[in-house]
Design an enzyme around this catalytic site. Structure first.
Site, short mmCIF file in Angstrom:
data_model
loop_
_atom_site.label_atom_id
_atom_site.label_comp_id
_atom_site.label_asym_id
_atom_site.label_seq_id
_atom_site.Cartn_x
_atom_site.Cartn_y
_atom_site.Cartn_z
N ASN A 15 0.89 -1.17 0.00
CA ASN A 15 0.00 0.00 0.00
C ASN A 15 0.93 1.22 0.00
OD1 ASN A 15 -2.74 1.00 2.24
ND2 ASN A 15 -2.41 1.45 0.10
N ASN A 66 -6.47 10.62 -0.92
CA ASN A 66 -6.49 9.46 -1.80
C ASN A 66 -5.95 9.84 -3.18
OD1 ASN A 66 -7.78 7.46 -0.07
ND2 ASN A 66 -9.59 8.77 -0.20
N CYS A 75 -5.29 6.72 7.46
CA CYS A 75 -4.95 5.48 6.74
C CYS A 75 -4.04 4.65 7.63
CB CYS A 75 -4.27 5.83 5.42
SG CYS A 75 -3.61 4.40 4.54
N GLY A 76 -4.40 3.38 7.82
CA GLY A 76 -3.64 2.52 8.73
C GLY A 76 -2.23 2.22 8.26
N HIS A 163 -15.93 1.17 6.74
CA HIS A 163 -15.54 -0.12 6.20
C HIS A 163 -16.74 -1.04 6.07
CE1 HIS A 163 -11.17 -0.12 5.83
NE2 HIS A 163 -11.16 0.69 6.87
N ASN A 195 -14.81 1.63 2.22
CA ASN A 195 -13.77 0.67 1.88
C ASN A 195 -14.39 -0.73 1.97
OD1 ASN A 195 -11.09 2.39 1.98
ND2 ASN A 195 -12.33 3.02 3.74
N GLU A 213 -10.36 -0.16 -2.04
CA GLU A 213 -10.26 0.98 -1.15
C GLU A 213 -10.97 2.21 -1.70
OE1 GLU A 213 -6.61 3.29 1.10
OE2 GLU A 213 -6.52 1.12 0.78
N ARG A 214 -11.66 2.89 -0.83
CA ARG A 214 -12.36 4.12 -1.19
C ARG A 214 -11.37 5.13 -1.75
NH1 ARG A 214 -15.01 7.95 3.46
NH2 ARG A 214 -12.84 7.81 4.10
N CYS A 222 -4.48 -2.98 3.37
CA CYS A 222 -5.24 -1.92 4.01
C CYS A 222 -5.16 -2.12 5.52
CB CYS A 222 -6.69 -1.92 3.55
SG CYS A 222 -7.70 -0.61 4.29
N GLY A 223 -4.54 -1.16 6.22
CA GLY A 223 -4.37 -1.28 7.66
C GLY A 223 -5.66 -1.16 8.43
N THR A 224 -6.45 -0.11 8.14
CA THR A 224 -7.73 0.03 8.83
C THR A 224 -8.67 -1.10 8.45
OG1 THR A 224 -8.52 1.54 7.09
CG2 THR A 224 -7.57 2.54 9.07
N GLY A 225 -8.57 -1.59 7.20
CA GLY A 225 -9.39 -2.72 6.78
C GLY A 225 -9.04 -3.99 7.53
#
Length: 278
Positions: A15, A66, A75-76, A163, A195, A213-214, A222-225
């Protein structure tokens, strides 16, 4: 010719991001810069642009855009890269940082080995499951969608950003990215877009994930995902408090506690260069 703009390209499990020291506020139109710099093949190419800026209530402010120029709360994978960037650039020397984001104060901690950063662990806060917090116009938990002959159950939550988590039998099915694109842009269901994470169980406390990802499209990680997926799996009783989330380039370790979700993973450099403008 304009004075070149120095930038650093980094990635967290593929990412990838453009990071710029904007402590002096030189970048006047970050949305346009994100669109220009993040174009694949025609420019540096990245999933997003991150500006490092001063903060009145934390060690630094993370300003995230983005690839399409839309601003996101945080963003994670990006915040891990951001923390290492701040440390190595001498902007913040503390090993435990407080970072201001639009999702609140995040607290990354550098993982050091012989004074070198080998990873970053981040206090990501707690997930929000209330439909109005996501936000979603569905129930937020197990909403049924029909797409390409499949009946999908969508679990929605906010993990800093919106998410949707969908459990599937094979994350490599090419239909998921097509379906992910449709769900991401479904503002009737997700008014702020979303996302979309497709998750496959791969053993005890282990899952494989693929994310649309959005604002960026399919991303390698994706960290937050990953945090969102771990939270959903735990709530469904499919995983415990420590979950390994596997992406194509590598894994993230997610620890769930009553007070926060912790994410640990790498933050790597790609190169440093000059942007000469268009």
């Amino acid at each position: 010719m304009k004075q070149p703009l120095i930038f650093t390209k980094m990635h967290g499990l593929g990412n990838d991001f453009i990071l710029i020291d904007n402590w002096d506020g030189r970048v006047e139109n970050p949305a346009a810069l994100a669109r220009a710099l993040c174009r694949r093949r025609l420019s540096a190419g990245a999933d997003g642009l991150i500006l490092a800026e001063p903060s009145g209530r934390a060690d630094a402010k993370m300003h995230f855009f983005n690839a399409d120029g839309s601003e996101a709360e945080m963003c994670g994978n990006g915040i891990r890269c951001f923390a290492r960037f701040l440390h190595d650039q001498g902007l913040v020397r503390a090993e435990h940082m407080r970072i201001e984001t639009l999702a609140g104060i995040m607290q990354p901690e550098l993982v050091l080995r012989q004074s070198e950063v080998v990873g970053v662990k981040v206090d990501m806060g707690l997930p929000e499951f209330a439909p109005e917090s996501v936000p979603t116009r569905g129930t937020g938990w197990g909403d049924a969608l029909e797409a390409e002959g499949e009946r999908l159950l969508v679990y929605s939550l906010r993990m800093g950003v919106p998410h949707a988590v969908i459990l599937v039998e094979n994350v490599e099915d090419p239909r998921w990215m097509r379906i992910g694109a449709r769900i991401e842009a479904d503002t009737a269901l997700f008014p702020e877009r979303v996302n979309v994470n497709f998750v496959q169980m791969a053993g005890e406390d282990t899952a494989v994930i693929r994310t649309y990802e959005r604002g960026a499209g399919p991303t390698l990680a994706c960290g937050t995902g990953s945090c969102a997926a771990a939270a959903v799996l735990s709530r469904l009783g499919l995983a415990g408090q420590c979950v390994r989330i596997c992406h194509a380039p590598g894994d993230l370790l997610i620890e769930l506690t009553p007070s926060a979700i912790f994410m640990q993973g790498p933050a790597e450099y790609v190169y440093r260069a000059e942007w000469l403008g268009e």
